[in-house]
Structures are given as C-alpha cells and as structure tokens.
Design a protein around this motif. Structure first.
Motif, mmCIF file in Angstrom:
data_model
loop_
_atom_site.group_PDB
_atom_site.id
_atom_site.type_symbol
_atom_site.label_atom_id
_atom_site.label_comp_id
_atom_site.label_asym_id
_atom_site.label_seq_id
_atom_site.Cartn_x
_atom_site.Cartn_y
_atom_site.Cartn_z
ATOM 1 N N LYS A 41 0.785 -1.277 0.077
ATOM 2 C CA LYS A 41 -0.054 0.024 -0.071
ATOM 3 C C LYS A 41 1.031 1.190 -0.120
ATOM 4 O O LYS A 41 0.605 2.292 -0.950
ATOM 5 C CB LYS A 41 -0.972 0.056 1.100
ATOM 6 N N TYR A 42 1.959 1.390 0.714
ATOM 7 C CA TYR A 42 2.934 2.476 0.913
ATOM 8 C C TYR A 42 3.504 2.640 -0.625
ATOM 9 O O TYR A 42 3.836 3.754 -1.089
ATOM 10 C CB TYR A 42 3.931 1.990 2.089
ATOM 11 N N LEU A 43 3.947 1.380 -1.226
ATOM 12 C CA LEU A 43 4.617 1.662 -2.206
ATOM 13 C C LEU A 43 3.831 2.047 -3.459
ATOM 14 O O LEU A 43 4.120 2.997 -4.116
ATOM 15 C CB LEU A 43 5.428 0.188 -2.574
ATOM 16 N N ARG A 44 2.603 1.714 -3.310
ATOM 17 C CA ARG A 44 1.666 2.176 -4.486
ATOM 18 C C ARG A 44 1.427 3.662 -4.290
ATOM 19 O O ARG A 44 1.558 4.573 -5.250
ATOM 20 C CB ARG A 44 0.467 1.460 -4.531
ATOM 21 N N GLU A 45 1.301 4.145 -3.148
ATOM 22 C CA GLU A 45 1.002 5.459 -2.988
ATOM 23 C C GLU A 45 2.338 6.458 -3.227
ATOM 24 O O GLU A 45 2.195 7.379 -3.740
ATOM 25 C CB GLU A 45 0.763 5.932 -1.449
ATOM 26 N N PHE A 46 3.220 5.952 -2.797
ATOM 27 C CA PHE A 46 4.718 6.764 -2.938
ATOM 28 C C PHE A 46 4.862 6.779 -4.413
ATOM 29 O O PHE A 46 5.152 7.945 -5.117
ATOM 30 C CB PHE A 46 5.784 5.875 -2.032
ATOM 31 N N LEU A 47 4.934 5.510 -4.975
ATOM 32 C CA LEU A 47 5.439 5.392 -6.284
ATOM 33 C C LEU A 47 4.578 6.362 -7.387
ATOM 34 O O LEU A 47 4.865 6.446 -8.570
ATOM 35 C CB LEU A 47 5.937 4.275 -6.744
ATOM 36 N N MET A 48 3.267 6.167 -7.025
ATOM 37 C CA MET A 48 2.244 6.769 -8.151
ATOM 38 C C MET A 48 2.328 8.212 -8.191
ATOM 39 O O MET A 48 1.620 8.936 -8.890
ATOM 40 C CB MET A 48 0.996 6.160 -7.699
ATOM 41 N N ASP A 49 2.847 8.732 -7.217
ATOM 42 C CA ASP A 49 3.160 10.066 -7.226
ATOM 43 C C ASP A 49 3.951 10.523 -8.546
ATOM 44 O O ASP A 49 5.008 10.080 -8.835
ATOM 45 C CB ASP A 49 3.975 10.938 -5.949
ATOM 46 N N GLU A 50 3.149 11.619 -9.196
ATOM 47 C CA GLU A 50 3.959 11.796 -10.554
ATOM 48 C C GLU A 50 5.144 12.661 -10.395
ATOM 49 O O GLU A 50 6.046 12.636 -11.278
ATOM 50 C CB GLU A 50 2.886 12.592 -11.340
ATOM 51 N N ARG A 51 5.475 13.099 -9.242
ATOM 52 C CA ARG A 51 6.706 13.821 -8.967
ATOM 53 C C ARG A 51 7.803 12.786 -8.590
ATOM 54 O O ARG A 51 9.076 13.168 -8.643
ATOM 55 C CB ARG A 51 6.614 14.876 -8.012
ATOM 56 N N VAL A 52 7.608 11.740 -8.462
ATOM 57 C CA VAL A 52 8.323 10.802 -8.014
ATOM 58 C C VAL A 52 8.718 9.658 -9.040
ATOM 59 O O VAL A 52 9.975 9.453 -9.447
ATOM 60 C CB VAL A 52 7.865 9.679 -6.676
ATOM 61 N N ILE A 53 7.904 9.207 -9.755
ATOM 62 C CA ILE A 53 8.060 8.522 -11.287
ATOM 63 C C ILE A 53 7.185 9.390 -12.274
ATOM 64 O O ILE A 53 6.138 9.225 -12.229
ATOM 65 C CB ILE A 53 7.451 7.185 -11.002
ATOM 66 N N ASP A 54 8.199 10.246 -13.030
ATOM 67 C CA ASP A 54 7.668 11.189 -13.855
ATOM 68 C C ASP A 54 7.197 10.561 -15.194
ATOM 69 O O ASP A 54 7.886 11.174 -16.129
ATOM 70 C CB ASP A 54 8.427 12.401 -13.825
ATOM 71 N N ILE A 55 6.515 9.628 -15.484
ATOM 72 C CA ILE A 55 6.215 9.224 -16.556
ATOM 73 C C ILE A 55 4.858 9.178 -16.918
ATOM 74 O O ILE A 55 4.032 9.307 -15.946
ATOM 75 C CB ILE A 55 6.797 7.573 -16.887
ATOM 76 N N PRO A 56 4.152 8.963 -18.044
ATOM 77 C CA PRO A 56 2.538 9.081 -18.273
ATOM 78 C C PRO A 56 2.029 8.201 -17.377
ATOM 79 O O PRO A 56 2.501 7.187 -16.972
ATOM 80 C CB PRO A 56 2.639 8.741 -19.692
ATOM 81 N N TYR A 57 0.676 8.696 -16.999
ATOM 82 C CA TYR A 57 0.199 8.031 -16.030
ATOM 83 C C TYR A 57 -0.324 6.416 -16.387
ATOM 84 O O TYR A 57 -0.143 5.764 -15.417
ATOM 85 C CB TYR A 57 -1.264 8.656 -15.880
ATOM 86 N N LEU A 58 -0.733 6.136 -17.198
ATOM 87 C CA LEU A 58 -0.931 4.649 -17.852
ATOM 88 C C LEU A 58 0.176 4.015 -17.652
ATOM 89 O O LEU A 58 0.363 2.646 -16.848
ATOM 90 C CB LEU A 58 -1.769 4.651 -18.940
ATOM 91 N N ASN A 59 1.457 4.355 -18.240
ATOM 92 C CA ASN A 59 2.710 3.724 -17.939
ATOM 93 C C ASN A 59 2.992 3.473 -16.566
ATOM 94 O O ASN A 59 3.559 2.576 -16.034
ATOM 95 C CB ASN A 59 3.711 4.527 -18.617
ATOM 96 N N ARG A 60 2.898 4.698 -15.760
ATOM 97 C CA ARG A 60 3.216 4.550 -14.169
ATOM 98 C C ARG A 60 2.335 3.739 -13.747
ATOM 99 O O ARG A 60 2.760 2.724 -12.813
ATOM 100 C CB ARG A 60 3.237 5.904 -13.714
ATOM 101 N N TRP A 61 1.171 3.661 -13.924
ATOM 102 C CA TRP A 61 -0.160 2.821 -13.251
ATOM 103 C C TRP A 61 0.342 1.076 -13.575
ATOM 104 O O TRP A 61 0.315 0.327 -12.527
ATOM 105 C CB TRP A 61 -1.246 2.961 -13.981
#
Length: 363
Positions: A41-61
């Motif tokens: 749960k923590y990793l998902r919230e942290f890494l889904m932040d677009e400032r943390v992993i700054d790639i397009p949303y669908l790719n990031r998801w």
C-alpha cells in the motif's frame, strides 16, 4: 457608579496568550506496519506520485501496480521487519519525538503538527487540525535538507491541493531547504567527530538519495546550464534548485566543518530504481573503487536524511558495509542522522522563527 470601570473591556486581547502560528513538519513516510499488504500500500501511494516517477499516468500505473508493488513488496517487507522497533517505525517514532520537543521549544504561540507525505499521519489530516485554530500563518517544514521536485516539491503540491478549497486561507510559508543552515551542518559534524576521535578513517563517503537524471535536467530552467559535470562545483543563482548541486554543496560545507583533506572524501548517490540513468556517481560502484585503492576504514554519511530509516540504517549502514567488507575493506561506520537531537530541534526553531539567517547564496 464608577463609569470608568464600565468603559473598560473585561479582558484585553493583548493580555491573552493567542496561538498565532501553525507549524506543519513533514517527512516522507513509512508503511503502517512491516506486513506485505501495508508495504505494498505504501509503495503504491509513494511511487504513483507523478513527481516521484515522472512518466505518463498509464505507464506509471501499469509499472507500479503490475510489476513493482507486487514483486517488490515482499522483499521490502522483510527489510522493514529488520528496521522495525517494538513501538513502530523509527521514522515515525523520531517524528513524534521531534513534534513534542519542538512544541516545547516554540511555546504557546505555536501549534506543531506532524505529517507524512505518504501514509499516516497524513498532510490532509494534519492541516484539518491546524485549520480549526484560525491561525494567521501556517509554516510548512519539509524534512528534506536539499530541495527536489520529488520530495519538497511533492509536499508543496499536496499542501496546496488540500487548502485550495478553504474559504479562508491563512498566510502559508514553506521552508524550501536548509542544507546551509549552520546548526544542520554542525549537527552532522559533531556526530562524525565522535567516531573520528575513536578511529582514524582513510576515507569519508557522503551518500545521498539518488534521482533520475531526467528530473535534474527538467529542473534546469535555463535549459542549458546543467551538464552533470563542473556545473555542480558551485551553488549559485543558476543551479540553486538543482538537487545534485545542493548535495555537492552539502558535502563541501561538511568537509569544511570537519577540516577534511582533498582526496579523502567522495560524494555519491544511492537507491536507484530501474534502468534509466540516475545521477552519478553511484555509491555501490564507488565502494569497490575505494577498496582497490587500499582504503580500509570508511566513515559514511547520509546527509539527505534527518531521521534514520530504511535508506540509512539498512542500505548505508548494513548493505554497503557488507559490500565494503566483501571487497576487502575492514571497517565501515555510518554516522547516524540528527533524529530527535537537541541541535536538530534548534535548527527547526531557527527555520520557523527566522533566526538566525543562513548564509546567503553567492551571486
């Protein structure tokens, strides 16, 4: 009847102790427990932040939810169990201790709330509590010595998301960074001197959390100054917000405070993720190079963290120690973070009250 008595208000507001200022201190975050579901749960919230992993949303998801979180959570949970204390996560334990000590230091005119950028206690919950007090000002202090979009910038964004619909907005002030605050530098230097008095160290490693190179390039508003080379040799108005340049400046300030000789220290970066280039040099590649040069004793620092956590205690304190010894080194010592030390409380007090002013940036 004494009309003078009637003319006087019962209590003057100047005689009251009015709580004028709210203080929000924010660290990165930690899972609620070292269990696999909470770590995931923590990793998902942290890494889904677009400032943390700054790639397009669908790719990031897809990357986070189908690859990183499912496969990394069980491994990370094992490491968190090593780190965990009987009363919880060190990051949160130190956070609450700092909150209590800082509240006492600042006095009744301030109300201090602790938040984590990810998980609990949340920024939204902390701001909800501060909102009830009708403050004239809220001061937000992200616990990141060097500014980066993925850390300090993310805190700014979340705070503004929460308050954007408030009918009444108090003045909000953000502490941008504090790498050059004299007491921050002194705190780490004093901790290091304790170890230096016990043993002679052949080299000093300053290991900072890494970032993808693309994030550094995107942060270069000039569009041409950042070259990942000599541009980090000095911090000035052109690169004052560059995370890598700020890290090198932090090292320079600590080197001066410790009176280290040129050639006896290295600035490097840890915790890289994925195959894209991250800022260099990499700590895990620096270590074998040191042992090849005959370095046997290393004093290591993690000056991008103010509280001990997975990246300090485990990564630098244990994993890099094992690597160093495997490569032929003899003694690897981690300088702990400021945690809830008195000098860290004094640093925060200075940052909040505005005294004294850190050294101005060179023009």
């Amino acid at each position: 009847m004494n009309t003078d008595t009637l003319a006087q208000p019962a209590t003057s507001t100047t005689e009251k102790s009015i709580k004028k200022t709210g203080v929000l201190i924010v660290n990165l975050g930690t899972p609620d427990s070292p269990s696999v579901p909470d770590v995931r749960k923590y990793l998902r919230e942290f890494l889904m932040d677009e400032r943390v992993i700054d790639i397009p949303y669908l790719n990031r998801w897809f990357l986070i939810n189908l690859i990183i979180a499912p496969f990394r959570a069980p491994k990370s949970a094992k490491v968190y169990k090593e780190l965990w204390r009987p009363d919880g996560s060190p990051l949160k334990i130190y956070g609450y201790s700092v909150k209590e000590k800082l509240q006492k230091a600042l006095g009744d005119e301030y109300v201090v709330e602790l938040a984590m950028r990810y998980q609990s206690p949340s920024i939204e919950g902390a701001l909800k509590e501060l909102r009830k007090e009708c403050f004239s000002e809220i001061i937000v202090v992200p616990f990141f010595p060097q500014y980066a979009s993925a850390s300090t910038g993310s805190v700014y964004k979340e705070v503004m998301r929460v308050v954007q619909d408030w009918e009444v907005l108090p003045e909000i002030r953000f502490v941008n960074r504090f790498l050059d605050h004299p007491k921050f530098i002194q705190g780490f230097a004093d901790l290091a001197k304790k170890y230096m008095a016990q043993r002679k160290y052949g080299h000093f490693v300053f290991s900072y959390h890494g970032l993808p190179e693309r994030q550094i390039t995107k942060g270069d508003v000039t569009g041409s100054f950042c070259q990942f080379g000599t541009c980090c040799n000095q911090l000035d108005h052109r690169n004052q917000h560059c995370y890598r340049a700020q890290c090198f400046e932090t090292t320079r300030l600590l080197v001066k405070a410790l009176d280290l000789q040129e050639g006896t220290y290295t600035t490097c970066f840890q915790s890289r993720l994925g195959k894209t280039p991250w800022i260099k040099p990499y700590t895990d590649e620096v270590i074998p190079e040191l042992t090849k040069k005959g370095v046997k004793n290393v004093l290591a620092f993690s000056p991008s963290f103010v509280a001990d956590c997975l990246e300090t205690t485990i990564e630098v304190g244990e994993e890099y120690k094992e690597l160093f010894e495997k490569e032929g080194g003899q003694h690897w010592q981690l300088v702990e973070s400021l945690n809830d030390s008195d000098i860290w409380i004094e640093t925060l007090e200075d940052l909040i009250t505005g005294r004294p002013k850190p050294a101005e940036i060179r023009a």
